[in-house]
Design a protein around this motif. Structure first.
Motif, PDB file in Angstrom:
ATOM      1  N   PRO A 271      -2.223  12.935 -13.309  1.00 38.45           N
ATOM      2  CA  PRO A 271      -1.015  12.485 -12.606  1.00 38.45           C
ATOM      3  C   PRO A 271      -1.177  11.110 -11.969  1.00 38.45           C
ATOM      4  O   PRO A 271      -0.214  10.337 -11.890  1.00 38.45           O
ATOM      5  N   TYR A 272      -2.395  10.806 -11.547  1.00 37.74           N
ATOM      6  CA  TYR A 272      -2.625   9.532 -10.859  1.00 37.74           C
ATOM      7  C   TYR A 272      -2.889   8.407 -11.850  1.00 37.74           C
ATOM      8  O   TYR A 272      -2.491   7.254 -11.612  1.00 37.74           O
ATOM      9  N   LEU A 273      -3.517   8.719 -12.976  1.00 37.54           N
ATOM     10  CA  LEU A 273      -3.711   7.714 -14.014  1.00 37.54           C
ATOM     11  C   LEU A 273      -2.381   7.182 -14.517  1.00 37.54           C
ATOM     12  O   LEU A 273      -2.254   6.007 -14.868  1.00 37.54           O
TER      13      LEU A 273
ATOM     14  N   VAL B 285       0.822  -1.209   0.000  1.00 37.38           N
ATOM     15  CA  VAL B 285       0.000   0.000   0.000  1.00 37.38           C
ATOM     16  C   VAL B 285       0.856   1.260   0.000  1.00 37.38           C
ATOM     17  O   VAL B 285       1.732   1.436   0.848  1.00 37.38           O
ATOM     18  N   THR B 286       0.571   2.135  -0.958  1.00 39.79           N
ATOM     19  CA  THR B 286       1.189   3.460  -1.035  1.00 39.79           C
ATOM     20  C   THR B 286       0.150   4.506  -0.667  1.00 39.79           C
ATOM     21  O   THR B 286      -0.988   4.446  -1.141  1.00 39.79           O
ATOM     22  N   VAL B 287       0.523   5.435   0.166  1.00 37.15           N
ATOM     23  CA  VAL B 287      -0.323   6.595   0.443  1.00 37.15           C
ATOM     24  C   VAL B 287       0.154   7.740  -0.440  1.00 37.15           C
ATOM     25  O   VAL B 287       1.353   8.037  -0.500  1.00 37.15           O
ATOM     26  N   ILE B 288      -0.773   8.365  -1.149  1.00 39.87           N
ATOM     27  CA  ILE B 288      -0.458   9.519  -1.990  1.00 39.87           C
ATOM     28  C   ILE B 288      -1.085  10.752  -1.369  1.00 39.87           C
ATOM     29  O   ILE B 288      -2.277  10.772  -1.069  1.00 39.87           O
ATOM     30  N   SER B 289      -0.270  11.774  -1.166  1.00 39.67           N
ATOM     31  CA  SER B 289      -0.762  13.009  -0.571  1.00 39.67           C
ATOM     32  C   SER B 289      -0.075  14.195  -1.231  1.00 39.67           C
ATOM     33  O   SER B 289       0.953  14.041  -1.899  1.00 39.67           O
ATOM     34  N   SER B 290      -0.639  15.373  -1.044  1.00 45.58           N
ATOM     35  CA  SER B 290      -0.095  16.567  -1.698  1.00 45.58           C
ATOM     36  C   SER B 290       1.133  17.117  -0.978  1.00 45.58           C
ATOM     37  O   SER B 290       1.894  17.891  -1.560  1.00 45.58           O
ATOM     38  N   THR B 291       1.323  16.746   0.279  1.00 39.41           N
ATOM     39  CA  THR B 291       2.494  17.178   1.055  1.00 39.41           C
ATOM     40  C   THR B 291       3.025  15.984   1.838  1.00 39.41           C
ATOM     41  O   THR B 291       2.416  14.912   1.875  1.00 39.41           O
ATOM     42  N   ASP B 292       4.154  16.204   2.498  1.00 37.86           N
ATOM     43  CA  ASP B 292       4.739  15.118   3.302  1.00 37.86           C
ATOM     44  C   ASP B 292       4.340  15.201   4.770  1.00 37.86           C
ATOM     45  O   ASP B 292       4.897  14.506   5.620  1.00 37.86           O
ATOM     46  N   LYS B 293       3.328  16.020   5.088  1.00 35.62           N
ATOM     47  CA  LYS B 293       2.945  16.240   6.482  1.00 35.62           C
ATOM     48  C   LYS B 293       2.488  14.964   7.179  1.00 35.62           C
ATOM     49  O   LYS B 293       2.665  14.816   8.393  1.00 35.62           O
ATOM     50  N   LYS B 294       1.886  14.052   6.446  1.00 34.79           N
ATOM     51  CA  LYS B 294       1.333  12.848   7.066  1.00 34.79           C
ATOM     52  C   LYS B 294       2.187  11.610   6.819  1.00 34.79           C
ATOM     53  O   LYS B 294       1.741  10.484   7.055  1.00 34.79           O
ATOM     54  N   LYS B 295       3.422  11.819   6.391  1.00 38.28           N
ATOM     55  CA  LYS B 295       4.278  10.690   6.038  1.00 38.28           C
ATOM     56  C   LYS B 295       4.539   9.774   7.226  1.00 38.28           C
ATOM     57  O   LYS B 295       4.395   8.551   7.132  1.00 38.28           O
ATOM     58  N   THR B 296       4.923  10.348   8.355  1.00 38.31           N
ATOM     59  CA  THR B 296       5.215   9.535   9.534  1.00 38.31           C
ATOM     60  C   THR B 296       3.980   8.776   9.987  1.00 38.31           C
ATOM     61  O   THR B 296       4.055   7.579  10.316  1.00 38.31           O
ATOM     62  N   GLU B 297       2.840   9.446   9.988  1.00 36.52           N
ATOM     63  CA  GLU B 297       1.599   8.788  10.398  1.00 36.52           C
ATOM     64  C   GLU B 297       1.274   7.624   9.470  1.00 36.52           C
ATOM     65  O   GLU B 297       0.900   6.535   9.923  1.00 36.52           O
ATOM     66  N   ALA B 298       1.404   7.859   8.162  1.00 37.41           N
ATOM     67  CA  ALA B 298       1.053   6.834   7.189  1.00 37.41           C
ATOM     68  C   ALA B 298       1.935   5.597   7.325  1.00 37.41           C
ATOM     69  O   ALA B 298       1.450   4.466   7.312  1.00 37.41           O
ATOM     70  N   LEU B 299       3.241   5.822   7.455  1.00 36.32           N
ATOM     71  CA  LEU B 299       4.189   4.710   7.472  1.00 36.32           C
ATOM     72  C   LEU B 299       4.272   4.032   8.831  1.00 36.32           C
ATOM     73  O   LEU B 299       4.288   2.800   8.928  1.00 36.32           O
TER      74      LEU B 299
ATOM     75  N   MET C  75       6.966  10.854  -8.670  1.00 36.29           N
ATOM     76  CA  MET C  75       5.786  10.417  -9.407  1.00 36.29           C
ATOM     77  C   MET C  75       6.197   9.684 -10.689  1.00 36.29           C
ATOM     78  O   MET C  75       5.600   8.666 -11.064  1.00 36.29           O
ATOM     79  N   GLN C  76       7.217  10.184 -11.385  1.00 39.19           N
ATOM     80  CA  GLN C  76       7.687   9.530 -12.598  1.00 39.19           C
ATOM     81  C   GLN C  76       8.275   8.166 -12.293  1.00 39.19           C
ATOM     82  O   GLN C  76       8.085   7.201 -13.037  1.00 39.19           O
ATOM     83  N   LYS C  77       8.969   8.073 -11.188  1.00 36.03           N
ATOM     84  CA  LYS C  77       9.569   6.808 -10.781  1.00 36.03           C
ATOM     85  C   LYS C  77       8.512   5.754 -10.472  1.00 36.03           C
ATOM     86  O   LYS C  77       8.714   4.555 -10.681  1.00 36.03           O
ATOM     87  N   ALA C  78       7.355   6.227  -9.978  1.00 40.65           N
ATOM     88  CA  ALA C  78       6.275   5.307  -9.595  1.00 40.65           C
ATOM     89  C   ALA C  78       5.330   4.993 -10.748  1.00 40.65           C
ATOM     90  O   ALA C  78       4.347   4.272 -10.558  1.00 40.65           O
ATOM     91  N   ALA C  79       5.610   5.505 -11.934  1.00 42.90           N
ATOM     92  CA  ALA C  79       4.716   5.311 -13.077  1.00 42.90           C
ATOM     93  C   ALA C  79       4.474   3.828 -13.350  1.00 42.90           C
ATOM     94  O   ALA C  79       5.387   3.000 -13.240  1.00 42.90           O
ATOM     95  N   GLU C  80       3.231   3.508 -13.691  1.00 44.52           N
ATOM     96  CA  GLU C  80       2.812   2.167 -14.078  1.00 44.52           C
ATOM     97  C   GLU C  80       3.186   1.103 -13.043  1.00 44.52           C
ATOM     98  O   GLU C  80       3.576  -0.016 -13.385  1.00 44.52           O
TER      99      GLU C  80
ATOM    100  N   ASP D 171       3.238   0.997   3.165  1.00 42.97           N
ATOM    101  CA  ASP D 171       4.561   0.568   2.710  1.00 42.97           C
ATOM    102  C   ASP D 171       5.360   1.705   2.092  1.00 42.97           C
ATOM    103  O   ASP D 171       6.582   1.743   2.208  1.00 42.97           O
ATOM    104  N   GLU D 172       4.652   2.621   1.426  1.00 45.00           N
ATOM    105  CA  GLU D 172       5.326   3.740   0.781  1.00 45.00           C
ATOM    106  C   GLU D 172       4.476   4.994   0.901  1.00 45.00           C
ATOM    107  O   GLU D 172       3.261   4.923   1.123  1.00 45.00           O
ATOM    108  N   TYR D 173       5.127   6.135   0.733  1.00 43.96           N
ATOM    109  CA  TYR D 173       4.446   7.416   0.799  1.00 43.96           C
ATOM    110  C   TYR D 173       4.912   8.241  -0.387  1.00 43.96           C
ATOM    111  O   TYR D 173       6.110   8.410  -0.615  1.00 43.96           O
ATOM    112  N   LEU D 174       3.960   8.736  -1.170  1.00 47.54           N
ATOM    113  CA  LEU D 174       4.277   9.448  -2.400  1.00 47.54           C
ATOM    114  C   LEU D 174       3.662  10.838  -2.366  1.00 47.54           C
ATOM    115  O   LEU D 174       2.456  10.994  -2.160  1.00 47.54           O
ATOM    116  N   VAL D 175       4.507  11.853  -2.527  1.00 49.50           N
ATOM    117  CA  VAL D 175       4.032  13.237  -2.565  1.00 49.50           C
ATOM    118  C   VAL D 175       3.723  13.587  -4.019  1.00 49.50           C
ATOM    119  O   VAL D 175       4.612  13.541  -4.881  1.00 49.50           O
TER     120      VAL D 175
END
Length: 358
Positions: free
Chosen positions: A260-262, A207-221, A238-243, A227-231
């Motif tokens: 961006p999410y598609l 499971v990856t959490v996607i958020s607009s900022t890194d404010k919730k990174k610690t909470e998510a992980l 985002m490019q690295k996580a493509a497909e 498993d991962e957190y993506l801003v």
């Protein structure tokens, strides 16, 4: 058992206009019938939809309006035709309290898609009376739309599951996304999103959490076990996580671009919308066509899925992260929720607020 034919009065906290400010409001409950359950409300979660409706964001609000659709209460009385519940049961009520019971969705355990469904609040029941929600002392509900809360699941933990929980369970169930080993993402980490992380992890997903900022990174992980957190504003990440993803459950209840999410989805990946948004969303068709990707939407869940979801949460020991408040704090709570200032769901202690005694 007492007479079910006499109207009762109860007090709820109602919005009177699009300011959305709630205040005490006493009203008559609709007449109860043989299939009905009379429920004393214990607690009720607060959802973004309560804010949308109270403020007439969707342009269809009627006042006075008592919101609340994540309701947990105790059965006080039941009608003569009720066979699923008895006095003393702890039960839940979600966002739908009526349907036609004759159409294809109703006959195939998909009654939340019935064209004549009746909302828990801001609607009109079959007797012509307005429906009022769970920010109230008591409710009368058709037994079809009442669900038993499993033993051992605290009311304040169960309440958010009746909307937030089933809203993520239903798409995972319907689209065949319950098998272990899938790679999924939850877009937006609020009341619905945090339950999405917990449920997907319990199903064995990466499971990856996607958020607009890194404010919730610690909470998510660390707190939710993602498993991962993506801003989303980090272009390189985002490019690295493509497909890389089989699905994304999009819980964001505000306008946002979809492209961006598609791009994060694999071939045949699914972007599933669950947030109520009152402005049009846009995307370029090749973003979908060139990966045979799907954009879908789902709405809460059926009563069958409610029961399955509650059993799943009991089995996996999944609970909501909640902040319990009294009814006199509800306007502040709704203001804070509108600013995403809650981890992760407000639950109103209705019984402890003793609003019917005021």
């Amino acid at each position: 058992m007492g007479s079910l034919e006499n109207e009762r009065k109860t007090t709820g906290w109602a919005a009177r206009d699009p300011s959305g400010i709630l205040s005490p409001y006493t009203y008559s409950l609709r007449n109860t019938g043989s299939e009905d359950v009379f429920i004393k409300v214990i607690c009720c979660g607060i959802c973004h939809t309560d804010i949308h409706q109270a403020k007439n964001d969707l342009g269809m609000s009627n006042y006075p309006m008592v919101p609340g659709h994540e309701v947990v209460g105790e059965v006080v009385e039941v009608g003569s035709g009720v066979n699923k519940f008895t006095a003393g049961d702890i039960v839940g009520v979600g966002y739908v309290v009526g349907c036609c019971k004759n159409c294809s969705p109703c006959n195939t355990d998909r009654e939340q898609y019935c064209a004549k469904k009746i909302w828990t609040f801001n609607d009109v029941y079959t007797d012509g009376k307005p429906t009022q929600g769970g920010f109230s002392g008591s409710m009368v509900v058709d037994q079809k739309f009442v669900v038993k809360i499993p033993d051992g699941l605290a009311p304040e933990q169960a309440a958010p599951l009746l909307c937030a929980g089933v809203t993520v369970y239903s798409p995972l169930n319907h689209f065949g996304l319950k098998e272990s080993g899938l790679r999924g993402a939850i877009l937006g980490l609020g009341g619905v999103g945090h339950m999405g992380v917990k449920m997907a992890k319990a199903m064995g997903h990466h499971v990856t959490v996607i958020s607009s900022t890194d404010k919730k990174k610690t909470e998510a992980l660390e707190h939710l076990g993602a498993d991962e957190y993506l801003v989303s504003s980090d272009t390189e990440a985002m490019q690295k996580a493509a497909e890389s993803l089989d699905y994304i459950i999009d819980t964001v209840p505000a306008f946002h671009p979809l492209e961006p999410y598609l791009s994060l989805l694999r071939i045949d990946g699914k972007l599933i919308l669950t947030g109520v948004i009152n402005t049009p969303l846009q995307f370029l068709t090749p973003t979908v066509m060139l990966g045979r990707k799907s954009i879908a939407g789902t709405f809460i869940g059926s009563m069958k899925e409610q029961e399955e979801m509650l059993a799943f949460c009991k089995e996996k020991n999944l609970t909501s992260m909640v902040e319990v408040v009294k009814m006199d704090y509800i306007n502040t709570a709704m203001e804070r929720l509108d600013k995403n200032d809650v981890r992760y769901r407000f639950v109103v202690d209705v019984a402890g607020s003793k609003i019917d005694d005021q």
